[in-house]
Design an enzyme around this catalytic site. Structure first.
Site, PDB file in Angstrom:
ATOM      1  N   ARG A 241      22.455   3.523 -47.369  1.00  0.00           N
ATOM      2  CA  ARG A 241      23.401   4.650 -47.421  1.00  0.00           C
ATOM      3  C   ARG A 241      23.096   5.689 -46.344  1.00  0.00           C
ATOM      4  O   ARG A 241      23.997   6.193 -45.689  1.00  0.00           O
ATOM      5  CB  ARG A 241      23.399   5.318 -48.787  1.00  0.00           C
ATOM      6  CG  ARG A 241      23.983   4.439 -49.893  1.00  0.00           C
ATOM      7  CD  ARG A 241      23.804   5.063 -51.245  1.00  0.00           C
ATOM      8  NE  ARG A 241      22.369   5.266 -51.482  1.00  0.00           N
ATOM      9  CZ  ARG A 241      21.862   6.201 -52.273  1.00  0.00           C
ATOM     10  NH1 ARG A 241      22.637   7.027 -52.928  1.00  0.00           N
ATOM     11  NH2 ARG A 241      20.563   6.308 -52.428  1.00  0.00           N
TER      12      ARG A 241
ATOM     13  N   ASN B 101      25.980   3.916 -53.865  1.00  0.00           N
ATOM     14  CA  ASN B 101      25.517   2.718 -54.561  1.00  0.00           C
ATOM     15  C   ASN B 101      26.431   2.459 -55.744  1.00  0.00           C
ATOM     16  O   ASN B 101      26.918   3.393 -56.379  1.00  0.00           O
ATOM     17  CB  ASN B 101      24.086   2.900 -55.069  1.00  0.00           C
ATOM     18  CG  ASN B 101      23.052   2.790 -53.966  1.00  0.00           C
ATOM     19  OD1 ASN B 101      23.312   2.249 -52.905  1.00  0.00           O
ATOM     20  ND2 ASN B 101      21.874   3.297 -54.226  1.00  0.00           N
TER      21      ASN B 101
END
Length: 98
Positions: free
Chosen positions: A27, A45
């Site tokens: 990320r 996520n």
């Protein structure tokens, strides 16, 4: 004589990435790459182990971002990726969603 280059219409890609993509900085690396390219959107996520992201911008930079996602961050092992194109919503900036 060629036509002058016109600014490209923004596009939106909704991406799901599976494989070893959680716990490897995916990320944060996605956010860094999006910022570098000037792509708007978000990344997060998903409870099933995938990473979900939305990218908005010119076709060129969104496609470049999708290409980056296929490789991902160092330590990531991307096994599968699904991309759906949607109507842009005019997102500004890029963030990690929780």
């Amino acid at each position: 004589m060629q036509n002058p280059i016109e600014p490209s219409e923004p596009i939106r890609a909704h991406v799901f990435v599976s494989g070893r993509v959680q716990g490897v900085g995916y990320r944060y690396s996605t956010m860094d790459e999006a910022s570098r390219l000037g792509v708007n959107g978000w990344v997060r996520n998903v409870p099933d182990g995938r990473v979900e992201a939305v990218f908005e911008g010119s076709k060129k930079v969104v496609e470049e971002m999708i290409g980056w996602c296929q490789k991902g961050s160092r330590g990531a092992l991307v096994k599968e990726m699904a991309v759906e194109y949607e109507q842009p919503k005019g997102l500004r900036g890029f963030k990690i969603e929780r």
